[in-house]
Design a protein around this motif. Structure first.
Motif, PDB file in Angstrom:
ATOM      1  N   MET A 189       0.854  -1.188   0.000  1.00 42.60           N
ATOM      2  CA  MET A 189       0.000   0.000   0.000  1.00 42.60           C
ATOM      3  C   MET A 189       0.891   1.240   0.000  1.00 42.60           C
ATOM      4  SD  MET A 189      -3.127   1.194   0.047  1.00 42.60           S
ATOM      5  CE  MET A 189      -4.133  -0.173   0.657  1.00 42.60           C
ATOM      6  N   GLU A 190       0.753   2.055  -1.046  1.00 40.62           N
ATOM      7  CA  GLU A 190       1.587   3.251  -1.154  1.00 40.62           C
ATOM      8  C   GLU A 190       0.994   4.385  -0.326  1.00 40.62           C
ATOM      9  OE1 GLU A 190       3.688   5.798  -4.732  1.00 40.62           O
ATOM     10  OE2 GLU A 190       1.642   5.099  -5.000  1.00 40.62           O
ATOM     11  N   ARG A 191       1.842   5.130   0.340  1.00 42.11           N
ATOM     12  CA  ARG A 191       1.424   6.300   1.090  1.00 42.11           C
ATOM     13  C   ARG A 191       2.424   7.426   0.829  1.00 42.11           C
ATOM     14  NH1 ARG A 191       1.085   6.077   7.588  1.00 42.11           N
ATOM     15  NH2 ARG A 191       3.355   6.072   7.305  1.00 42.11           N
ATOM     16  N   LYS A 192       1.911   8.653   0.678  1.00 36.66           N
ATOM     17  CA  LYS A 192       2.779   9.792   0.406  1.00 36.66           C
ATOM     18  C   LYS A 192       2.486  10.932   1.368  1.00 36.66           C
ATOM     19  CE  LYS A 192       3.242   8.864  -4.546  1.00 36.66           C
ATOM     20  NZ  LYS A 192       2.977   9.348  -5.923  1.00 36.66           N
ATOM     21  N   LEU A 193       3.537  11.655   1.715  1.00 37.06           N
ATOM     22  CA  LEU A 193       3.430  12.903   2.441  1.00 37.06           C
ATOM     23  C   LEU A 193       3.522  14.009   1.401  1.00 37.06           C
ATOM     24  CD1 LEU A 193       3.492  14.273   5.279  1.00 37.06           C
ATOM     25  CD2 LEU A 193       5.982  14.177   5.123  1.00 37.06           C
ATOM     26  N   PHE A 194       2.556  14.933   1.388  1.00 39.61           N
ATOM     27  CA  PHE A 194       2.570  15.929   0.328  1.00 39.61           C
ATOM     28  C   PHE A 194       2.077  17.283   0.820  1.00 39.61           C
ATOM     29  CE2 PHE A 194      -1.646  14.073   0.193  1.00 39.61           C
ATOM     30  CZ  PHE A 194      -2.487  15.155  -0.055  1.00 39.61           C
ATOM     31  N   THR A 195       2.382  18.312   0.043  1.00 40.14           N
ATOM     32  CA  THR A 195       1.937  19.663   0.338  1.00 40.14           C
ATOM     33  C   THR A 195       1.727  20.417  -0.969  1.00 40.14           C
ATOM     34  OG1 THR A 195       2.457  21.709   1.542  1.00 40.14           O
ATOM     35  CG2 THR A 195       4.286  20.590   0.475  1.00 40.14           C
ATOM     36  N   ALA A 196       0.826  21.368  -0.949  1.00 37.97           N
ATOM     37  CA  ALA A 196       0.588  22.194  -2.131  1.00 37.97           C
ATOM     38  C   ALA A 196       1.780  23.111  -2.371  1.00 37.97           C
ATOM     39  CB  ALA A 196      -0.683  23.015  -1.959  1.00 37.97           C
ATOM     40  N   LEU A 197       2.049  23.371  -3.638  1.00 39.64           N
ATOM     41  CA  LEU A 197       3.151  24.240  -4.036  1.00 39.64           C
ATOM     42  C   LEU A 197       2.541  25.415  -4.795  1.00 39.64           C
ATOM     43  CD1 LEU A 197       6.267  24.470  -4.115  1.00 39.64           C
ATOM     44  CD2 LEU A 197       6.210  23.270  -6.299  1.00 39.64           C
ATOM     45  N   GLN A 198       2.365  26.524  -4.092  1.00 47.24           N
ATOM     46  CA  GLN A 198       1.678  27.656  -4.704  1.00 47.24           C
ATOM     47  C   GLN A 198       2.049  28.940  -3.968  1.00 47.24           C
ATOM     48  OE1 GLN A 198      -2.389  26.403  -4.263  1.00 47.24           O
ATOM     49  NE2 GLN A 198      -2.490  26.894  -2.101  1.00 47.24           N
ATOM     50  N   GLY A 199       1.694  30.070  -4.560  1.00 44.01           N
ATOM     51  CA  GLY A 199       1.920  31.352  -3.913  1.00 44.01           C
ATOM     52  C   GLY A 199       3.299  31.921  -4.188  1.00 44.01           C
ATOM     53  N   ASP A 200       3.588  33.037  -3.534  1.00 43.64           N
ATOM     54  CA  ASP A 200       4.833  33.776  -3.783  1.00 43.64           C
ATOM     55  C   ASP A 200       6.072  33.035  -3.318  1.00 43.64           C
ATOM     56  OD1 ASP A 200       3.266  35.808  -4.797  1.00 43.64           O
ATOM     57  OD2 ASP A 200       3.233  36.954  -2.929  1.00 43.64           O
TER      58      ASP A 200
ATOM     59  N   VAL B 290       2.222  20.142  -6.721  1.00 45.18           N
ATOM     60  CA  VAL B 290       2.278  19.372  -5.475  1.00 45.18           C
ATOM     61  C   VAL B 290       3.706  18.894  -5.244  1.00 45.18           C
ATOM     62  CG1 VAL B 290       1.542  17.231  -4.339  1.00 45.18           C
ATOM     63  CG2 VAL B 290      -0.128  18.620  -5.567  1.00 45.18           C
ATOM     64  N   LEU B 291       4.165  19.006  -3.998  1.00 41.41           N
ATOM     65  CA  LEU B 291       5.421  18.388  -3.579  1.00 41.41           C
ATOM     66  C   LEU B 291       5.086  17.148  -2.761  1.00 41.41           C
ATOM     67  CD1 LEU B 291       7.663  21.382  -2.439  1.00 41.41           C
ATOM     68  CD2 LEU B 291       8.137  19.796  -4.301  1.00 41.41           C
ATOM     69  N   TYR B 292       5.778  16.041  -3.008  1.00 41.74           N
ATOM     70  CA  TYR B 292       5.467  14.807  -2.289  1.00 41.74           C
ATOM     71  C   TYR B 292       6.735  14.047  -1.946  1.00 41.74           C
ATOM     72  CZ  TYR B 292       6.495  12.223  -6.566  1.00 41.74           C
ATOM     73  OH  TYR B 292       7.133  11.694  -7.660  1.00 41.74           O
ATOM     74  N   ARG B 293       6.616  13.203  -0.954  1.00 43.83           N
ATOM     75  CA  ARG B 293       7.700  12.282  -0.586  1.00 43.83           C
ATOM     76  C   ARG B 293       7.066  10.979  -0.139  1.00 43.83           C
ATOM     77  NH1 ARG B 293      11.686  14.147   4.127  1.00 43.83           N
ATOM     78  NH2 ARG B 293      10.016  13.336   5.461  1.00 43.83           N
ATOM     79  N   PRO B 294       7.510   9.827  -0.631  1.00 44.04           N
ATOM     80  CA  PRO B 294       6.942   8.559  -0.180  1.00 44.04           C
ATOM     81  C   PRO B 294       7.064   8.413   1.330  1.00 44.04           C
ATOM     82  CG  PRO B 294       8.275   8.232  -2.146  1.00 44.04           C
ATOM     83  CD  PRO B 294       8.513   9.643  -1.697  1.00 44.04           C
ATOM     84  N   SER B 295       6.016   7.933   1.936  1.00 45.36           N
ATOM     85  CA  SER B 295       5.988   7.730   3.386  1.00 45.36           C
ATOM     86  C   SER B 295       5.156   6.492   3.696  1.00 45.36           C
ATOM     87  CB  SER B 295       5.395   8.963   4.083  1.00 45.36           C
ATOM     88  OG  SER B 295       5.363   8.787   5.476  1.00 45.36           O
ATOM     89  N   CYS B 296       5.548   5.388   3.096  1.00 44.79           N
ATOM     90  CA  CYS B 296       4.786   4.150   3.228  1.00 44.79           C
ATOM     91  C   CYS B 296       4.902   3.600   4.649  1.00 44.79           C
ATOM     92  CB  CYS B 296       5.268   3.118   2.218  1.00 44.79           C
ATOM     93  SG  CYS B 296       5.041   3.655   0.501  1.00 44.79           S
ATOM     94  N   ALA B 297       3.891   2.856   5.069  1.00 46.65           N
ATOM     95  CA  ALA B 297       3.838   2.349   6.436  1.00 46.65           C
ATOM     96  C   ALA B 297       4.736   1.138   6.654  1.00 46.65           C
ATOM     97  CB  ALA B 297       2.397   1.989   6.798  1.00 46.65           C
ATOM     98  N   GLU B 298       5.104   0.425   5.570  1.00 52.13           N
ATOM     99  CA  GLU B 298       5.789  -0.850   5.749  1.00 52.13           C
ATOM    100  C   GLU B 298       7.164  -0.927   5.100  1.00 52.13           C
ATOM    101  OE1 GLU B 298       3.218  -3.996   4.624  1.00 52.13           O
ATOM    102  OE2 GLU B 298       1.726  -3.549   6.165  1.00 52.13           O
ATOM    103  N   CYS B 299       7.639   0.139   4.486  1.00 50.45           N
ATOM    104  CA  CYS B 299       9.014   0.153   3.983  1.00 50.45           C
ATOM    105  C   CYS B 299       9.414   1.598   3.707  1.00 50.45           C
ATOM    106  CB  CYS B 299       9.187  -0.711   2.725  1.00 50.45           C
ATOM    107  SG  CYS B 299       8.738   0.107   1.186  1.00 50.45           S
TER     108      CYS B 299
END
Length: 253
Positions: free
Chosen positions: A1-12, A32-41
């Protein structure tokens, strides 16, 4: 099961946020900026080449010679029909069952054009053959420009030119572009221990990976198989707490 940590990339402050988080293993997809953050690896490790220390090996020097007739053209992030036609040929041949296989021209345009930061489309054209007109596209890379390097967001090439090793050539040429611009790194996205699909990245010397909250030399690829184990994962709250955000600049009149 893939999981990602992410945040919007916008504004000044989008460029500063992108620069800061990319140094911490994040990647950009449109706004969007993201980084894999899976629970099992924790197998997806961000990788980059140290430009000053990189030296092409014998095979890579042959790739450079084989593609010496390609012409580079760096343009604004604007999608064209020629790019999309090449993109479709590439997907149909290399990734027909992948997550991008059904992308239409509007989704392709969004991938190229929806960027809130400094980005370029770098096209590579080849000499015409037979009845061809002009210089047909051989390869394309969507490339972000950071304060410390270049990030190859997405690349594709003509599958009819497999013997030219264009995937390798694009990386080699980006190293040269970064060197000429005085930028210390070329970011390659994620490297995964044991993945045959990602194995080509480990063939570039001076390769670093982001692991344990810091950049380090790749060393032997076999040394990183522990990242496939569930106990290699830190709790998500600890991961978030360790993210360093750029300091807000004071408002001026």
């Amino acid at each position: 099961m893939e999981r990602k940590l992410f945040t919007a990339l916008q504004g000044d402050h989008a460029q500063r946020l992108n620069d800061a988080l990319s140094k911490q293993g994040f990647r950009r997809s449109q706004n969007v900026l993201y980084r894999p953050s899976c629970a099992e690896c924790s197998a997806c490790l961000s990788a980059r080449i140290r430009v000053a220390d990189f030296e092409p090996n014998r095979t890579q020097r042959r790739v450079l010679r084989r593609n010496a007739d390609l012409r580079r053209n760096a343009t604004s992030p604007w999608a064209t029909e020629d790019q999309y036609a090449l993109f479709r040929r590439y997907l149909d041949h290399r990734h027909a069952d992948g997550g991008m296989a059904d992308m239409d021209i509007f989704e392709f345009a969004a991938m190229i054009e929806e960027t809130p930061i400094r980005s370029r489309v770098i096209e590579y054209s080849r000499p015409a053959q037979g009845d061809e007109q002009g210089r047909p596209l051989a390869a394309v890379s969507l490339t972000d420009v950071f304060d410390d390097g270049l990030s190859m967001v997405y690349s594709f090439y003509d599958p009819a030119l497999l013997e030219h090793s264009l995937g390798t050539f694009l990386i080699l040429d980006h190293v040269q572009i970064a060197r000429e611009a005085g930028l210390p790194y070329v970011y390659l996205g994620y490297w995964v221990p044991g993945s045959r699909k990602m194995g080509y990245k480990a063939r570039f010397n001076a390769l670093e990976i982001y692991k344990g909250g810091q950049w380090q030399d790749l060393g032997s690829p076999e040394d990183h198989t522990a990242e496939l184990h569930p106990l290699s994962v830190d709790p998500i709250a600890e991961q978030v707490a360790r993210i360093a955000l750029p300091e807000a600049r004071p408002m001026t009149d």
